[in-house]
Every structure is written in structure tokens, then in C-alpha cells.
Design a protein around this motif. Structure first.
Motif, PDB file in Angstrom:
ATOM      1  N   VAL A   3       0.987  -1.192  -0.034  1.00 26.46           N
ATOM      2  CA  VAL A   3       0.193  -0.035   0.041  1.00 26.46           C
ATOM      3  C   VAL A   3       0.742   1.234  -0.040  1.00 26.46           C
ATOM      4  N   LEU A   4       0.428   2.192  -0.891  1.00 29.27           N
ATOM      5  CA  LEU A   4       1.385   3.520  -1.079  1.00 29.27           C
ATOM      6  C   LEU A   4       0.534   4.533  -1.052  1.00 29.27           C
ATOM      7  N   SER A   5       0.654   5.220   0.317  1.00 33.83           N
ATOM      8  CA  SER A   5      -0.487   6.261   0.713  1.00 33.83           C
ATOM      9  C   SER A   5      -0.006   7.419   1.278  1.00 33.83           C
ATOM     10  N   ALA A   6      -0.564   8.380   1.160  1.00 28.85           N
ATOM     11  CA  ALA A   6      -0.200   9.697   2.157  1.00 28.85           C
ATOM     12  C   ALA A   6      -0.902   9.410   3.451  1.00 28.85           C
ATOM     13  N   LEU A   7      -1.597   8.372   3.898  1.00 30.61           N
ATOM     14  CA  LEU A   7      -2.087   8.110   5.100  1.00 30.61           C
ATOM     15  C   LEU A   7      -1.265   7.406   5.655  1.00 30.61           C
ATOM     16  N   ALA A   8      -0.235   7.805   6.326  1.00 28.22           N
ATOM     17  CA  ALA A   8       0.978   7.080   6.703  1.00 28.22           C
ATOM     18  C   ALA A   8       1.162   7.218   8.128  1.00 28.22           C
ATOM     19  N   ASN A   9       0.503   7.647   9.155  1.00 32.83           N
ATOM     20  CA  ASN A   9       0.738   7.424  10.589  1.00 32.83           C
ATOM     21  C   ASN A   9       0.545   6.188  10.988  1.00 32.83           C
ATOM     22  N   ALA A  44      -4.113  -0.185   9.926  1.00 33.45           N
ATOM     23  CA  ALA A  44      -5.278  -0.556   9.208  1.00 33.45           C
ATOM     24  C   ALA A  44      -4.829  -1.396   7.849  1.00 33.45           C
ATOM     25  N   GLY A  45      -3.754  -0.837   7.289  1.00 40.79           N
ATOM     26  CA  GLY A  45      -3.367  -1.197   5.890  1.00 40.79           C
ATOM     27  C   GLY A  45      -2.742  -2.831   6.145  1.00 40.79           C
ATOM     28  N   LEU A  46      -2.118  -3.176   7.316  1.00 34.81           N
ATOM     29  CA  LEU A  46      -1.672  -4.489   7.437  1.00 34.81           C
ATOM     30  C   LEU A  46      -2.719  -5.184   7.823  1.00 34.81           C
ATOM     31  N   ASP A  47      -3.739  -4.725   8.928  1.00 32.28           N
ATOM     32  CA  ASP A  47      -4.937  -5.739   9.207  1.00 32.28           C
ATOM     33  C   ASP A  47      -5.686  -6.023   7.783  1.00 32.28           C
ATOM     34  N   ALA A  48      -5.831  -4.972   6.919  1.00 33.61           N
ATOM     35  CA  ALA A  48      -6.627  -5.589   5.632  1.00 33.61           C
ATOM     36  C   ALA A  48      -5.950  -6.322   4.787  1.00 33.61           C
ATOM     37  N   GLY A  49      -4.694  -6.742   5.113  1.00 30.60           N
ATOM     38  CA  GLY A  49      -3.904  -8.009   4.247  1.00 30.60           C
ATOM     39  C   GLY A  49      -2.834  -7.538   3.464  1.00 30.60           C
ATOM     40  N   ALA A  50      -2.346  -6.316   3.750  1.00 27.48           N
ATOM     41  CA  ALA A  50      -1.219  -5.731   2.821  1.00 27.48           C
ATOM     42  C   ALA A  50       0.088  -6.326   3.567  1.00 27.48           C
ATOM     43  N   GLU A  51       1.015  -6.784   2.836  1.00 26.39           N
ATOM     44  CA  GLU A  51       2.281  -7.123   3.257  1.00 26.39           C
ATOM     45  C   GLU A  51       3.075  -6.155   3.489  1.00 26.39           C
ATOM     46  N   ASP A  52       2.833  -4.714   2.772  1.00 24.52           N
ATOM     47  CA  ASP A  52       3.944  -3.781   3.197  1.00 24.52           C
ATOM     48  C   ASP A  52       3.150  -2.615   2.976  1.00 24.52           C
ATOM     49  N   TYR A  53       3.713  -1.383   3.520  1.00 22.41           N
ATOM     50  CA  TYR A  53       3.006  -0.269   3.550  1.00 22.41           C
ATOM     51  C   TYR A  53       4.171   0.999   3.341  1.00 22.41           C
ATOM     52  N   LEU A  54       4.030   1.790   2.446  1.00 17.57           N
ATOM     53  CA  LEU A  54       5.066   2.868   2.223  1.00 17.57           C
ATOM     54  C   LEU A  54       4.187   4.243   2.174  1.00 17.57           C
ATOM     55  N   GLY A  55       4.498   5.273   2.939  1.00 16.44           N
ATOM     56  CA  GLY A  55       3.963   6.727   2.943  1.00 16.44           C
ATOM     57  C   GLY A  55       4.258   7.375   1.968  1.00 16.44           C
TER      58      GLY A  55
END
Ligand code: CA
Length: 222
Positions: free
Chosen positions: A81-87, A93-104
């Protein structure tokens, strides 16, 4: 395995979409793009990808909704997930939804590329299979492998239902949720009970637990 990994890029910022498309293509990815959640969901469900890069704020279907729907359909393509929502709460929330990684956003391109490489490496061993209590569900062959037993072939619907549970171990699903996810909404709740019965007959009672007054969840294996 093809040298050119297939990547799905879902991003509604047209400028960023075009920039990432060009850069990822240059990096050797075969890139498909979608500029809204509906199109992204359609592509992710109908084509096979090695990795997905997903924005959150999207028209039609919000990014995390899209991801949840994919996971519930048994699509386990590794997703960043690549998002401006990055706190921290956004990331959780992203990882709980099933994302493996998250980048702000804003992000560093080299970091994005490194994370995509890492995602693919991690995924190569586990492609298209979901853990079950005491075994795994192979989505390509629609078969459940439990312990030392021979693989058990499942019907499409049995497999879809079991995949819904296996994607979210620990989640209690109501019959209504399962109807919406796996069956045509028009069918009655009894269809869910029938298919849970089929799965238990094939794989043993412990494969799915009944949660009294609420619904069903993946069994814990006993
Ligand atoms: Ca956006």
C-alpha cells in the motif's frame, strides 16, 4: 517463472500513475494500471499478478476495501500500500486489511523498488496457498492437504468458502457475510450450513468451528 514480473498499479493520481508506470516498466516490470478501485479490483480478480501497488484514496472502491475483497476471494498476491495516510494507525489498518507492506507518500523511489523486490522474494515460496489448521489449501488445484493425508479435491464453491476462512483466521463470519462473499446473495443462509457440512465431511469436523449465535470461523485444528 517469467523474468518480467507482472505488477498491478492502482493509483488515481494520473501524474503519479504515469510516472510510476514508466519507472517500473524501466525496472523490468510488466505493468498494468488502474485509475480507480473498481477497475483495480476487476484486474486483480481476473488476471494473475506477482505484486500489487495500491493507493488508498481511490474513486469507486477505496484501496483497503479493495484489498479486503481480494483477500476474501482467496487472492493472495503480495500487496504494497502506497498512501499519504501514513501514521501508525493508518499502517496498522493497512496491514490488518491484508497488505504485506506499507509505504507512506511522499516516498523514495529506490526504497519502493527495494521493498517490491523483497515482497516478491518472500512470496515465491508461498504462492497460491493458504494455511489451514494442520495443513494448507492449494488454490490452483483446489485441494486441501492435511497432515500426511492425500490431497482432498474441493468443488469451486467449497474452495471459495474455505479460502474465505483461511484468509482471515480468527475472524468470525456471519452466515450473511459468507453469503455475500462466496454465494449469490439470493440464496438462503442454509446454503452456508450445507457447504460447511460438505467441508467437514471431506476434511474433518475441526476444519471449521461453529461460534454459537454468531456464525463460523476457521478451526484451530485439534
Ligand atoms: Ca489517491
Amino acid at each position: 517463472m517469467s523474468d518480467s514480473p507482472h505488477l498491478l498499479l492502482v493509483e488515481d493520481d494520473r501524474q503519479l500513475l504515469a510516472m510510476l508506470d514508466a519507472l517500473l516498466t524501466e525496472e523490468g516490470y510488466h505493468v498494468d494500471t488502474a485509475a480507480d478501485g473498481q477497475q483495480g479490483l476487476h484486474l486483480a480478480l481476473t488476471r494473475s499478478y506477482d505484486v500489487v501497488v495500491l493507493d488508498r484514496g481511490l474513486p469507486a472502491i477505496e484501496g483497503l476495501d479493495l484489498l479486503t475483497r481480494l483477500r476474501l476471494r482467496g487472492v493472495v498476491t503480495p500487496t504494497l500500500v502506497l498512501s499519504a495516510l501514513a501514521n501508525p494507525a493508518d499502517r496498522v489498518a493497512g496491514l490488518d486489511a491484508g497488505a504485506e507492506d506499507y509505504l507512506g507518500k511522499p516516498f523514495d523511489l529506490d526504497e519502493l523498488l527495494a521493498r517490491l523486490r523483497a515482497l516478491r522474494r518472500r512470496h515465491l515460496d508461498t504462492a497460491r496457498s493458504l494455511p489451514l489448521p494442520g495443513g494448507r489449501l492449494e488454490l490452483d488445484t483446489r485441494s486441501a492437504v492435511l497432515g500426511d493425508r492425500e490431497p482432498v479435491r474441493l468443488s469451486t464453491r467449497e474452495c471459495d468458502l474455505l479460502a474465505a476462512f483461511a484468509t482471515r483466521p480468527g475472524t468470525v463470519f456471519t452466515r450473511r457475510q459468507l453469503l455475500a462473499l462466496v454465494f449469490d446473495d439470493a440464496e438462503s443462509d442454509a446454503a452456508v450450513d450445507t457447504y460447511v457440512h460438505y467441508l467437514r465431511r471431506k476434511l474433518g469436523r475441526a476444519v471449521i468451528d461453529t461460534v454459537r449465535g454468531r456464525g463460523y470461523q476457521l478451526g484451530r485444528g485439534r
